[in-house]
Design an enzyme around this catalytic site. Structure first.
Site, PDB file in Angstrom:
ATOM      1  N   ASP A  73       0.899  -1.215   0.137  1.00 48.98           N
ATOM      2  CA  ASP A  73       0.031  -0.044   0.022  1.00 48.98           C
ATOM      3  C   ASP A  73       0.856   1.155   0.145  1.00 48.98           C
ATOM      4  OD1 ASP A  73       0.844  -0.136   2.500  1.00 48.98           O
ATOM      5  OD2 ASP A  73      -1.206  -0.134   3.539  1.00 48.98           O
ATOM      6  N   GLU A 144      -1.537  -5.661   8.635  1.00 48.73           N
ATOM      7  CA  GLU A 144      -0.712  -4.642   9.861  1.00 48.73           C
ATOM      8  C   GLU A 144      -1.462  -5.026  10.907  1.00 48.73           C
ATOM      9  OE1 GLU A 144      -0.079  -0.845   8.802  1.00 48.73           O
ATOM     10  OE2 GLU A 144       0.843  -1.049   7.003  1.00 48.73           O
ATOM     11  N   GLU A 211       9.116  -4.158  10.786  1.00 46.22           N
ATOM     12  CA  GLU A 211       9.421  -2.804  10.501  1.00 46.22           C
ATOM     13  C   GLU A 211      10.036  -1.909  11.447  1.00 46.22           C
ATOM     14  OE1 GLU A 211       6.595  -0.944   7.369  1.00 46.22           O
ATOM     15  OE2 GLU A 211       7.825   0.862   7.398  1.00 46.22           O
TER      16      GLU A 211
HETATM   17  O1  KIV Z   1       3.623  -0.994   1.677  1.00 50.76           O
HETATM   18  C1  KIV Z   1       4.852  -1.708   1.792  1.00 50.76           C
HETATM   19  O2  KIV Z   1       5.533  -1.082   0.882  1.00 50.76           O
HETATM   20  C2  KIV Z   1       5.058  -2.352   2.988  1.00 50.76           C
HETATM   21  C3  KIV Z   1       6.739  -2.423   3.108  1.00 50.76           C
HETATM   22  C4  KIV Z   1       7.336  -1.234   3.745  1.00 50.76           C
HETATM   23  C5  KIV Z   1       6.906  -3.605   4.007  1.00 50.76           C
HETATM   24  O3  KIV Z   1       4.262  -2.687   3.853  1.00 50.76           O
END
Ligand code: KIV
Length: 293
Positions: A73, A144, A211
């Site tokens: 996203d 998430e 992250e």
């Molecule tokens: O949306 C994204 O690019 C991510 C990465 C940073 C893991 O979730």
């Protein structure tokens, strides 16, 4: 009769391995599956993961043998120019995922379920995951959060959809955190993170992104679970790494976190090329005799 999440994961693995064996025979290449990732962890082979949001980029990334392509996203930032990942919609994520899927032959493609498409209840989460899988042909979804989204993760996995977790700095919650700084430096948050990682493993997630957390904590978590831990700003003791492709290529130049290694300065290179094109058009140098009919 209830089925244990690990049995469900094994069922995915058997299914995807059989599928990959069929496609290997036909197309003479090996497809990365959720089982391949677990095997890589067991064999100590690091997993490479990168984002892609469109056909042309995904083709290059796949040909370079990146193991996992994330239709992140982060497209909300890189492709649409939003400040956060919150505005991108489910329809937009499906559009990006469809473009990526058309390009790939080898990589496992994971798609982010966007903000607002899974938080209200597990039914909504399952519906969103099914739309992504059905309409794009993606291989897995990413969500998430930990205990707060437990029921949604459970429900999606029970429907046969592989789930990748995402803990630590979770950009969809940026307004709760208030900052993009390193997470889980304090003991209480670190303890919760460890519990959440264990929970996601127990629920049957096939991998977890961590992250922007301290490297020592990420290493401890990677050692404590059997599923692969993919880090971004989480040090070298995890099972794989992920970066946003625009950052790796240096297409973005205003974003400079410590964890980012830029492999090119594409912003400069593209600007130079485009400025030269403008000069050539203005000076009537382009097109020349050989470049016309
Ligand atoms: O949306 C994204 O690019 C991510 C990465 C940073 C893991 O979730």
């Amino acid at each position: 009769m209830t089925t244990h999440p690990i049995e469900l994961l094994q069922a995915f693995c058997t299914f995807t391995t059989q599928n990959s064996a069929m496609s290997t025979a036909k197309k003479e290449f090996k497809r990365v599956t959720v089982k391949s990732l677990v095997d890589m962890k067991q064999q100590g082979e690091k997993i490479s993961m990168l984002t892609a949001y469109d056909y042309s980029m995904a083709k290059i990334v796949d040909n370079a043998k990146v193991d996992v392509i994330l239709v992140g996203d982060s497209a909300s930032n890189t492709m649409a120019g939003h400040e956060t990942t919150l505005p991108i919609t489910l329809d937009q994520m499906i559009y990006h995922a469809q473009s990526v899927i058309r390009a790939i032959e080898r990589a496992l493609v994971v798609v982010d379920i966007p903000f607002g498409s899974y938080q209200s209840d597990p039914k909504e989460a399952l519906k969103s995951a099914i739309r992504i899988m059905k309409e794009s042909g993606a291989h897995a979804v990413k969500l998430e959060g930990g205990k707060d989204i437990k029921d949604s993760v459970k429900r999606i996995i029970r429907a046969g959809i592989p789930v990748m977790g995402h803990l630590g700095l979770t950009p969809q919650s940026i307004y709760k955190f208030g900052t993009y700084s390193v997470r889980a430096k304090e003991e209480a948050e670190a303890d919760q993170l460890k519990k959440d990682a264990k929970l996601l493993e127990e629920l049957g997630c096939f991998a977890i992104v961590l992250e922007k957390i301290p490297a020592s904590l990420a290493t401890e978590i990677a050692k404590s679970v059997s599923i692969p831990i993919i880090g971004i700003g989480a040090g070298n003791g995890v099972d794989g790494q992920v970066l946003v492709i625009h950052d790796l290529l240096g297409m973005t130049h205003e974003f400079n976190p410590r964890f980012l290694r830029r492999y090119m300065n594409l912003y400069e290179e593209m600007s130079t090329a485009i400025k030269q094109y403008v000069t050539d058009v203005k000076s009537k140098d382009f097109p020349n005799q050989d470049e016309q009919y």
